[in-house]
Design an enzyme around this catalytic site. Sequence first.
Site, mmCIF file in Angstrom:
data_model
loop_
_atom_site.group_PDB
_atom_site.id
_atom_site.type_symbol
_atom_site.label_atom_id
_atom_site.label_comp_id
_atom_site.label_asym_id
_atom_site.label_seq_id
_atom_site.Cartn_x
_atom_site.Cartn_y
_atom_site.Cartn_z
ATOM 1 N N GLY A 130 4.397 -4.047 3.710
ATOM 2 C CA GLY A 130 4.350 -5.368 3.059
ATOM 3 C C GLY A 130 3.184 -5.311 2.116
ATOM 4 N N TYR A 146 -5.688 0.491 -4.893
ATOM 5 C CA TYR A 146 -7.080 0.919 -4.431
ATOM 6 C C TYR A 146 -8.038 -0.173 -4.659
ATOM 7 C CZ TYR A 146 -5.075 5.687 -3.802
ATOM 8 O OH TYR A 146 -4.549 6.893 -3.379
HETATM 9 C C1 FAD Z 1 -5.605 5.730 4.912
HETATM 10 C C2 FAD Z 1 -5.072 5.197 3.256
HETATM 11 C C3 FAD Z 1 -4.139 5.870 2.946
HETATM 12 C C4 FAD Z 1 -3.487 5.451 1.773
HETATM 13 N N1 FAD Z 1 -2.487 6.096 1.118
HETATM 14 C C5 FAD Z 1 -1.876 5.901 -0.072
HETATM 15 C C6 FAD Z 1 -0.827 6.394 -0.654
HETATM 16 O O1 FAD Z 1 -0.597 7.593 -0.352
HETATM 17 N N2 FAD Z 1 -0.207 5.927 -1.492
HETATM 18 C C7 FAD Z 1 -0.611 4.409 -2.104
HETATM 19 O O2 FAD Z 1 0.046 4.012 -3.250
HETATM 20 N N3 FAD Z 1 -1.531 3.880 -1.666
HETATM 21 C C8 FAD Z 1 -2.071 4.420 -0.515
HETATM 22 N N4 FAD Z 1 -3.134 3.683 0.160
HETATM 23 C C9 FAD Z 1 -3.424 2.102 -0.395
HETATM 24 C C10 FAD Z 1 -2.553 1.406 0.129
HETATM 25 O O3 FAD Z 1 -1.191 1.535 -0.437
HETATM 26 C C11 FAD Z 1 -3.131 -0.204 -0.072
HETATM 27 O O4 FAD Z 1 -4.210 -0.121 0.599
HETATM 28 C C12 FAD Z 1 -2.069 -1.151 0.523
HETATM 29 O O5 FAD Z 1 -2.075 -2.452 -0.045
HETATM 30 C C13 FAD Z 1 -1.673 -1.190 1.983
HETATM 31 O O6 FAD Z 1 -0.719 -2.181 2.596
HETATM 32 P P1 FAD Z 1 -1.026 -2.757 3.891
HETATM 33 O O7 FAD Z 1 0.224 -3.571 4.338
HETATM 34 O O8 FAD Z 1 -1.250 -1.651 4.878
HETATM 35 O O9 FAD Z 1 -2.447 -3.268 3.784
HETATM 36 P P2 FAD Z 1 -2.896 -4.971 4.171
HETATM 37 O O10 FAD Z 1 -4.627 -4.641 4.133
HETATM 38 O O11 FAD Z 1 -2.083 -5.484 5.392
HETATM 39 O O12 FAD Z 1 -2.575 -5.749 2.746
HETATM 40 C C14 FAD Z 1 -2.946 -5.244 1.399
HETATM 41 C C15 FAD Z 1 -2.978 -6.612 0.536
HETATM 42 O O13 FAD Z 1 -1.612 -7.038 0.476
HETATM 43 C C16 FAD Z 1 -1.664 -8.534 1.068
HETATM 44 N N5 FAD Z 1 -0.191 -8.356 2.017
HETATM 45 C C17 FAD Z 1 -0.111 -7.550 3.126
HETATM 46 N N6 FAD Z 1 0.793 -8.078 3.569
HETATM 47 C C18 FAD Z 1 1.723 -8.868 2.771
HETATM 48 C C19 FAD Z 1 2.772 -9.536 2.594
HETATM 49 N N7 FAD Z 1 3.548 -9.127 3.893
HETATM 50 N N8 FAD Z 1 3.302 -10.118 1.776
HETATM 51 C C20 FAD Z 1 2.135 -10.376 0.598
HETATM 52 N N9 FAD Z 1 0.965 -10.009 0.687
HETATM 53 C C21 FAD Z 1 0.858 -9.173 1.799
HETATM 54 C C22 FAD Z 1 -2.719 -8.379 1.852
HETATM 55 O O14 FAD Z 1 -3.113 -9.780 2.244
HETATM 56 C C23 FAD Z 1 -3.831 -7.536 0.951
HETATM 57 O O15 FAD Z 1 -4.420 -8.565 -0.006
HETATM 58 C C24 FAD Z 1 -3.856 4.197 1.308
HETATM 59 C C25 FAD Z 1 -4.697 3.373 1.847
HETATM 60 C C26 FAD Z 1 -5.450 4.126 3.006
HETATM 61 C C27 FAD Z 1 -6.595 2.915 3.555
#
Ligand code: FAD
Length: 526
Positions: free
Chosen positions: A178, A469
């Site tokens: 998401g 990031y």
């Molecule tokens: C350990 C680690 C490894 C990573 N590795 C990579 C990588 O290999 N490649 C890469 O590109 N990035 C990477 N990232 C960064 C990652 O892509 C972003 O942090 C991404 O936003 C995470 O999505 P999430 O749903 O897990 O996070 P969340 O914290 O759930 O969401 C991130 C943001 O998106 C919003 N959001 C969440 N769900 C939705 C939804 N369904 N609809 C609309 N908005 C929503 C949230 O409100 C927030 O603003 C990494 C991050 C970490 C911590």
Amino acid sequence: MVLPSYLAILFFLLSVSLTASASIQESFVQCLNFNSEKSFPFHTSIYTPNTPSFTTILESSAQNLRYLEPSAPKPAFIFSPLTDSHVQASVICSKKLGIHLRVRSGGHDYEGLSYVSEIETPFIVVDLAKLRTINVDIKGNTAWIQAGATIGEVYYRIYEKSSVHGYPAGLCASLGVGGHITGGAYGSLMRKYGLGADNVLDARIVDANGRILDRAAMGEDLFWAIRGSGGGSFGVLLWWKIKLVPVPPTVTVFTVTKTLEQGATKLLHRWQEVAPFIDDNLFIRVIIQPAGNKTHRTITTTYNALFLGEARALLQVAKTSFPELGLTRKDLLETSWIKSVLYIAGYPNNTPPEVLLKGKSTFKNYFKAKSDFVREPIPEPGLEGLWLRLLAEDSPLMIWNPYGGRMSQFSESDIPFPHRNGTLYKIQYLTLWQDADINAAKHIDWIRKVYNYMTPYVSKFPREAYVNYRDLDLGVNTKNSTNYIQASSWGHRYFKDNFDRLVKIKTKVDPENVFRHEQSIPPLPL
Ligand SMILES: Cc1cc2nc3c(=O)[nH]c(=O)nc-3n(C[C@H](O)[C@H](O)[C@H](O)COP(=O)(O)OP(=O)(O)OC[C@H]3O[C@@H](n4cnc5c(N)ncnc54)[C@H](O)[C@@H]3O)c2cc1C
């Protein structure tokens, strides 16, 4: 008993705030019932600070421990929907009741934006962790994946049906689709196929009016905006329809480390000239960190790579294009694509692919991160200055990801993610610590200084940054005064000229700014 006056005031404030959140919660449940087609005991999906499992659920997927500290603002409650229509009702109700909403899928946001609001209280979290269905259609080369699924689960479900299909997204298995794909989503297939967001065919979202829309219904502008603008600005993403990509039955991985004493600086200088232009089937990232003990500390540069082909072919590519790395057959491991996912994610050898179904993160830390894009190789003296700074910090980490290949073939405006042709590689800076927030200021100060030091060596006008990031140092919206000028300070860095188109689309589809956070795209004033 007569309470000291400050205690009485505290007690009063606490009871007022508990009563307020109780009434918010009651109104919300009533509203959900009113706006749902089927009746459902919504109170069983709502977790308030008084619910015993509240803290466990809040902390379940959150990655940055800085935002779980007692001082971090907590949601009035967490709502955990079980169906798309529950999500839809939650948007309608938060809008109707004027309750600020944050959406969480995988919880990996670097600045905790999916579960902490620093600018607005009260707020609630809609946690999509229970919406994680994945339907893979190998014949059609596609899959529908639900927002709460992790990218590791997506990889596993593809592998379950085919060993020659994959999807080009993140390296860390616990990322939620998401938030992840919404911000771009790069991984080890990016030089061959581009980003996760480049490989999306359709989507279903809940928009600011509480409607569920697919691509045809939302129109091409909004469909463009949701593929790379970062989460939390344009709606709640429910489903992605992704395009699968071919992967060979045998791929090859390797990890080779060089220290300063082994010529790391010269080799890394060469990597900058080679890695963005080498065969598209080869992705060599570099992980850079200090190592050693009190008497001798050095810098290690670890070349961690995936090649889409057999070892023999990789040796040929390396010999022709990057002989300086000195790769030999014994450095190489032939494996399947799904096992390469585990290898690059850092799981121990022989970990079964089923670990991807656990959705567990191996990361959770106190950390601060920043990003840069590099367009000209950094000269060796520049690298040497960087080593001195890394050696002065407790637990710093840098990850350099090569661009080029397919990444350069997309135009800067195909999707909101603009870092394309001319980008050699992306730098991620991290500093990690374990001792709660005691030394947070020291570590944050360190990373800001390194970022300043790097100014002459990285992209300029704007100094680009990767929206996935999230970095609140680049600026933040303030409550009730989100504006274009303020938001430009980060908007142009994340999106370059696409920022202006994003603002126009936001103004059209969410003029009241229902979906907002510290760095959301602002609408223009009505
Ligand atoms: C350990 C680690 C490894 C990573 N590795 C990579 C990588 O290999 N490649 C890469 O590109 N990035 C990477 N990232 C960064 C990652 O892509 C972003 O942090 C991404 O936003 C995470 O999505 P999430 O749903 O897990 O996070 P969340 O914290 O759930 O969401 C991130 C943001 O998106 C919003 N959001 C969440 N769900 C939705 C939804 N369904 N609809 C609309 N908005 C929503 C949230 O409100 C927030 O603003 C990494 C991050 C970490 C911590």
